[in-house]
Scaffold this active site. Structure first.
Site, PDB file in Angstrom:
ATOM      1  N   CYS A 153     -50.204  57.781  59.931  1.00 49.73           N
ATOM      2  CA  CYS A 153     -50.467  57.396  58.551  1.00 49.73           C
ATOM      3  C   CYS A 153     -49.225  57.614  57.671  1.00 49.73           C
ATOM      4  O   CYS A 153     -48.113  57.275  58.072  1.00 49.73           O
ATOM      5  CB  CYS A 153     -51.691  58.200  58.067  1.00 49.73           C
ATOM      6  SG  CYS A 153     -52.444  57.664  56.547  1.00 49.73           S
ATOM      7  N   THR A 154     -49.398  58.182  56.498  1.00 52.93           N
ATOM      8  CA  THR A 154     -48.272  58.388  55.581  1.00 52.93           C
ATOM      9  C   THR A 154     -47.350  59.537  56.011  1.00 52.93           C
ATOM     10  O   THR A 154     -46.371  59.829  55.311  1.00 52.93           O
ATOM     11  CB  THR A 154     -48.783  58.642  54.152  1.00 52.93           C
ATOM     12  OG1 THR A 154     -49.775  59.668  54.205  1.00 52.93           O
ATOM     13  CG2 THR A 154     -49.402  57.374  53.567  1.00 52.93           C
TER      14      THR A 154
END
Ligand code: NAG
Length: 260
Positions: A153-154
């Protein structure tokens, strides 16, 4: 003299022993036993306040399964040894919904001989940067000695800010794309991807994509049979095509089919 050596039982046993040694050396690269002699032992997961729970526990539960078979070690690395919470400033004031994980190491006193580092994402990656300077610095100084780094993800934005994605292909969460990709101006962001592998750096799309990326990584390092067995044990249906990504269009990521 030579003839007697050839027919002596000692000669034959020596041949058999040598053959066994050759087979043992060849075994790790055989199709049924991929890289088995060379699998990593020392794993790490970084933690910071506001990490996304599944970014951490998706990959970790796959590794938990591997630990039934393989002698592997896990270090949980954070700023301090205090429990690290999923809670963020965006949590509603009336909600105390969060979970905490207890680290084993700090960035100032990290584990030695780490081979594989996992980096989760979450709203915490969008905290004011001073809160993230130590995790970014840790990634930067540890990466050169790692065999693999895997972000979910981030978490890719922490790799980007550590400078290790410069010139590399990578992906990240599609919902947060517009907000987080500017944090890596020199990264070749791949807009449509469940995950991206560039050298020893694996980056995955949002949250649950970390599970598919970790299974793909397990398949590459431990062999497909190990990955398939772990997925079946967890009753998880994998996406094995790294370009499978309906979420790029759903979130209108530039470069996806829905963007103009
Ligand atoms: C949330 O608040 C309730 C009520 O005060 C409490 O019982 C519970 O332990 C709290 N949960 C967490 C994760 O702090």
């Amino acid at each position: 003299m030579i003839l007697s050596a050839l027919i002596s039982p000692l000669f034959y046993s020596a041949v058999i022993i040598n053959l066994a040694a050759v087979l043992a050396m060849a075994a790790p690269s055989s199709a049924h036993n991929t890289h088995r002699a060379d699998i990593p032992v020392n794993y790490g997961m970084v933690l910071f306040p506001g990490f996304q729970a599944l970014d951490v526990f998706g990959p970790l539960d796959i590794l938990n399964t591997l630990s039934f078979t393989y002698p592997i070690h896990l270090s949980l690395i954070a700023s301090t040894l205090d429990p690290v919470t999923t809670r963020t400033t965006r949590s509603s004031p009336g909600s105390n919904f969060s979970e905490s994980v207890v680290p084993t190491h700090t960035f100032a006193n990290p584990p030695k001989d780490l081979e594989v580092l996992f980096v989760p994402g979450g709203l915490g990656t969008r905290a004011p940067e001073p809160a993230l300077l130590d995790v970014i610095a840790y990634i930067k100084e540890t990466y050169p000695s790692l065999r693999y780094i895997v972000s979910v993800c981030t978490g890719a934005t922490l790799l980007a800010r550590a400078g290790i994605l410069d010139g590399k292909r990578a992906t990240t969460n599609k919902k947060a794309w517009g907000e987080v990709t500017p944090l890596g101006p020199n990264v070749k962001w791949v807009p449509v991807a469940r995950w991206v592998e560039d050298g020893n750096i694996w980056t995955s799309s949002g949250v649950s994509a970390g599970i598919d990326a970790t299974f793909a990584w397990v398949s590459a390092v431990y062999g497909e049979a190990v990955a398939a067995d772990a997925a079946n044990g967890l009753e998880y249906e994998r996406h094995t095509d790294p370009s499978w990504d309906p979420f790029a269009a759903i979130w209108g990521v530039p470069g996806s089919s829905s963007s103009s």
